[in-house]
Write a protein that holds these residues in place. Structure first.
Motif, PDB file in Angstrom:
ATOM      1  N   ARG A  85       9.111   5.912  -6.165  1.00 42.04           N
ATOM      2  CA  ARG A  85       8.907   4.624  -6.825  1.00 42.04           C
ATOM      3  C   ARG A  85       9.546   3.498  -6.020  1.00 42.04           C
ATOM      4  O   ARG A  85       8.951   2.424  -5.851  1.00 42.04           O
ATOM      5  CB  ARG A  85       9.494   4.649  -8.236  1.00 42.04           C
ATOM      6  N   HIS A  86      10.757   3.732  -5.520  1.00 42.19           N
ATOM      7  CA  HIS A  86      11.421   2.713  -4.699  1.00 42.19           C
ATOM      8  C   HIS A  86      10.632   2.435  -3.419  1.00 42.19           C
ATOM      9  O   HIS A  86      10.541   1.285  -2.976  1.00 42.19           O
ATOM     10  CB  HIS A  86      12.841   3.157  -4.362  1.00 42.19           C
ATOM     11  N   ARG A  87      10.053   3.480  -2.811  1.00 41.47           N
ATOM     12  CA  ARG A  87       9.236   3.266  -1.613  1.00 41.47           C
ATOM     13  C   ARG A  87       7.975   2.477  -1.963  1.00 41.47           C
ATOM     14  O   ARG A  87       7.566   1.583  -1.203  1.00 41.47           O
ATOM     15  CB  ARG A  87       8.846   4.615  -1.002  1.00 41.47           C
ATOM     16  N   ASN A  88       7.364   2.786  -3.109  1.00 40.69           N
ATOM     17  CA  ASN A  88       6.142   2.088  -3.506  1.00 40.69           C
ATOM     18  C   ASN A  88       6.391   0.622  -3.807  1.00 40.69           C
ATOM     19  O   ASN A  88       5.490  -0.211  -3.649  1.00 40.69           O
ATOM     20  CB  ASN A  88       5.525   2.769  -4.728  1.00 40.69           C
ATOM     21  N   ASP A  89       7.594   0.292  -4.277  1.00 43.48           N
ATOM     22  CA  ASP A  89       7.913  -1.102  -4.591  1.00 43.48           C
ATOM     23  C   ASP A  89       7.798  -2.013  -3.377  1.00 43.48           C
ATOM     24  O   ASP A  89       7.663  -3.232  -3.523  1.00 43.48           O
ATOM     25  CB  ASP A  89       9.327  -1.201  -5.179  1.00 43.48           C
ATOM     26  N   THR A  90       7.857  -1.439  -2.189  1.00 39.26           N
ATOM     27  CA  THR A  90       7.770  -2.240  -0.952  1.00 39.26           C
ATOM     28  C   THR A  90       6.329  -2.395  -0.466  1.00 39.26           C
ATOM     29  O   THR A  90       6.094  -3.079   0.535  1.00 39.26           O
ATOM     30  CB  THR A  90       8.609  -1.591   0.164  1.00 39.26           C
ATOM     31  N   LEU A  91       5.384  -1.773  -1.151  1.00 38.69           N
ATOM     32  CA  LEU A  91       3.991  -1.780  -0.706  1.00 38.69           C
ATOM     33  C   LEU A  91       3.114  -2.604  -1.637  1.00 38.69           C
ATOM     34  O   LEU A  91       3.431  -2.744  -2.821  1.00 38.69           O
ATOM     35  CB  LEU A  91       3.440  -0.347  -0.661  1.00 38.69           C
ATOM     36  N   PRO A  92       1.998  -3.147  -1.126  1.00 39.70           N
ATOM     37  CA  PRO A  92       1.030  -3.790  -2.017  1.00 39.70           C
ATOM     38  C   PRO A  92       0.530  -2.773  -3.041  1.00 39.70           C
ATOM     39  O   PRO A  92       0.457  -1.571  -2.759  1.00 39.70           O
ATOM     40  CB  PRO A  92      -0.106  -4.217  -1.065  1.00 39.70           C
ATOM     41  N   GLU A  93       0.151  -3.247  -4.210  1.00 42.84           N
ATOM     42  CA  GLU A  93      -0.227  -2.350  -5.305  1.00 42.84           C
ATOM     43  C   GLU A  93      -1.364  -1.412  -4.923  1.00 42.84           C
ATOM     44  O   GLU A  93      -1.373  -0.228  -5.299  1.00 42.84           O
ATOM     45  CB  GLU A  93      -0.603  -3.170  -6.531  1.00 42.84           C
ATOM     46  N   ASP A  94      -2.350  -1.905  -4.146  1.00 39.69           N
ATOM     47  CA  ASP A  94      -3.495  -1.066  -3.815  1.00 39.69           C
ATOM     48  C   ASP A  94      -3.207  -0.058  -2.715  1.00 39.69           C
ATOM     49  O   ASP A  94      -4.066   0.769  -2.379  1.00 39.69           O
ATOM     50  CB  ASP A  94      -4.699  -1.938  -3.418  1.00 39.69           C
ATOM     51  N   LYS A  95      -1.990  -0.104  -2.145  1.00 37.64           N
ATOM     52  CA  LYS A  95      -1.611   0.841  -1.095  1.00 37.64           C
ATOM     53  C   LYS A  95      -0.653   1.917  -1.597  1.00 37.64           C
ATOM     54  O   LYS A  95      -0.306   2.849  -0.856  1.00 37.64           O
ATOM     55  CB  LYS A  95      -0.930   0.088   0.059  1.00 37.64           C
ATOM     56  N   ARG A  96      -0.197   1.795  -2.829  1.00 32.39           N
ATOM     57  CA  ARG A  96       0.840   2.693  -3.321  1.00 32.39           C
ATOM     58  C   ARG A  96       0.304   4.103  -3.577  1.00 32.39           C
ATOM     59  O   ARG A  96      -0.780   4.269  -4.105  1.00 32.39           O
ATOM     60  CB  ARG A  96       1.453   2.125  -4.610  1.00 32.39           C
ATOM     61  N   ILE A  97       1.110   5.073  -3.184  1.00 33.69           N
ATOM     62  CA  ILE A  97       0.774   6.477  -3.397  1.00 33.69           C
ATOM     63  C   ILE A  97       1.679   7.014  -4.490  1.00 33.69           C
ATOM     64  O   ILE A  97       2.902   7.030  -4.339  1.00 33.69           O
ATOM     65  CB  ILE A  97       0.936   7.287  -2.100  1.00 33.69           C
ATOM     66  N   THR A  98       1.100   7.411  -5.608  1.00 35.93           N
ATOM     67  CA  THR A  98       1.879   7.932  -6.724  1.00 35.93           C
ATOM     68  C   THR A  98       1.462   9.364  -7.018  1.00 35.93           C
ATOM     69  O   THR A  98       0.273   9.694  -7.001  1.00 35.93           O
ATOM     70  CB  THR A  98       1.685   7.078  -7.986  1.00 35.93           C
ATOM     71  N   PHE A  99       2.444  10.196  -7.266  1.00 35.90           N
ATOM     72  CA  PHE A  99       2.204  11.593  -7.600  1.00 35.90           C
ATOM     73  C   PHE A  99       2.268  11.806  -9.111  1.00 35.90           C
ATOM     74  O   PHE A  99       3.064  11.171  -9.800  1.00 35.90           O
ATOM     75  CB  PHE A  99       3.249  12.493  -6.946  1.00 35.90           C
ATOM     76  N   ARG A 100       1.450  12.710  -9.589  1.00 40.22           N
ATOM     77  CA  ARG A 100       1.626  13.309 -10.904  1.00 40.22           C
ATOM     78  C   ARG A 100       2.301  14.662 -10.695  1.00 40.22           C
ATOM     79  O   ARG A 100       1.974  15.378  -9.746  1.00 40.22           O
ATOM     80  CB  ARG A 100       0.287  13.536 -11.603  1.00 40.22           C
ATOM     81  N   ILE A 101       3.207  15.028 -11.592  1.00 40.90           N
ATOM     82  CA  ILE A 101       3.894  16.311 -11.464  1.00 40.90           C
ATOM     83  C   ILE A 101       3.797  17.073 -12.779  1.00 40.90           C
ATOM     84  O   ILE A 101       4.048  16.510 -13.851  1.00 40.90           O
ATOM     85  CB  ILE A 101       5.375  16.128 -11.070  1.00 40.90           C
TER      86      ILE A 101
END
Length: 396
Positions: A85-101
């Motif tokens: 989540r902290h890494r995604n905060d530095t990226l534009p919204e359409d570039k974020r990679i989020t995992f489901r676990i």
């Protein structure tokens, strides 16, 4: 025990992770997605090792790992989601990679380092139920971490998982609050962008009966605030009661993805549109807004064969689940003034013939109807005081 066949049975906590919207990300920017995913996998793989796990199977964007302890598997999942989540905060919204676990515990077979069995399949299905950036666990995992980890735990009810012959009770933990706040932020942005003049505030309520955190949205606005006015015309007391109700009793019978959004079909023993609206928002989503024929066909595919959702109102006429469509007070003709719960105007419709008809002068919300012929279910207007056996929730 090692067998002559080279197969080994053992009990393990299974950790399944998968990227939400992977195909869309790859189609938009294959090189960036591949590079970023490799960096995220380094973080995840390091945390799996740190918590004593072993990566068993990988395929593209998915990971399957085993742990000797459910507690360590959940700790790894929580730290992984927080780090990413902290890494995604530095990226534009359409570039974020989020995992489901998804995490389950069960007897598995190990063959040449790979894991097979029901426990693996359940973990993978639970992963598909998790919100992007979230974690979903089985009841066995939930029982094993109780008293050992201090977490927000929310029941998703009994789930009918693909290729699993029995119902599995599922729970969402940890990252759900972040996912709900993210959904609220997106909704606020969309409303501002449409110039509706709405202001959306979130009041954190603690549902004592459920022991979970839910969000009750308070809608404010002036005379042009169509959603607020329409909601005010409904039974406000029912809305408040529904927002406090324990979601744990709900049976989420289908969860699928379409067009970058997730959709859950919820079965109830009966509930008004206002209750369904409040419960959907408490889950972090909203009653479904259907904006194209393709989306409508997808929704129909989710609900058409689910007999529990349909009630015979009169011979050959079945009433079905609620959708997020409501009519602004003061509209003159039955077909006028309809808007979606997010304030979007009605640009696509799939009304049944002679619908909407505002029968009785009080039909201000909508649901699916099926007239028992060869045609697929279509929309019909209804009174907000009617009861339905289910509703469809859409998650951004």
């Amino acid at each position: 025990m090692q067998q002559e066949t080279g197969l080994q049975r053992k009990l393990a906590a299974l950790f399944a992770a998968d990227v939400a919207g992977y195909s869309r990300l790859m189609a938009a920017d294959e090189e960036f997605t591949t590079t970023t995913l490799a960096q995220y996998r380094e973080i995840m793989d390091g945390l799996i090792a740190h918590y004593g796990g072993r990566i068993a199977n990988t395929a593209g964007d998915s990971v399957l790992a085993e742990f000797a302890s459910s507690v360590e598997a959940v700790r790894c999942a929580l730290e992984t989601q927080e780090a990413l989540r902290h890494r995604n905060d530095t990226l534009p919204e359409d570039k974020r990679i989020t995992f489901r676990i998804g995490i389950s515990v069960g007897d598995v077979i190990e063959r040449d380092g790979d894991l097979l069995g029901d426990g693996v399949n359940i973990a993978a299905r639970l992963e598909s139920l998790a919100a992007p950036g979230g974690i979903c666990v089985s009841s066995a995992v939930r029982d094993q971490i109780e008293g050992k980890l201090t977490l927000q735990v929310r029941s998703l009810g009994n789930q009918r998982l693909k290729n699993i012959p029995r119902l599995v009770r599922a729970y969402q933990i940890g990252a759900e609050n972040g996912a709900q706040l993210s959904a609220l932020t997106v909704l606020k942005s969309r409303l501002r962008g449409r110039g509706t003049g709405m202001a959306l505030a979130a009041l954190l309520c603690v549902g004592a009966a459920a022991g979970v955190a839910v969000y009750h949205h308070v809608w404010e606005g002036g005379p042009t605030d169509g959603v607020s006015a329409a909601r005010d015309a409904l039974d406000r007391q029912a809305l408040e009661a529904a927002a406090q109700k324990a979601i744990a009793e709900r049976d989420i019978i289908r969860t699928e993805a379409f067009g970058g959004h997730d959709y859950s079909v919820v079965h109830t023993d009966g509930g008004s549109w206002a209750e369904a609206d409040a419960e959907a928002r408490a889950m972090g989503g909203a009653l479904v807004s259907i904006t194209s024929q393709e989306e409508n066909d997808f929704i129909v595919g989710l609900i058409r064969e689910e007999e529990a959702l349909w009630e015979e109102w009169k011979p050959g006429h079945y009433t079905g689940p609620w959708i997020g469509l409501l009519r602004q007070p003061g509209a003159q003709a039955p077909a006028e003034g309809w808007i979606w719960v997010d304030g979007a105007p009605l640009r696509y419709t799939n009304w049944y013939e002679h619908q909407p008809d505002n029968q009785g002068g009080n039909e201000g919300v909508a649901r699916f109807h099926h007239w028992g012929d060869d045609r697929p279910p279509q929309w019909g207007d209804a009174s907000g005081l009617e009861q339905a056996r289910g509703y469809i929730v859409e998650f951004e």
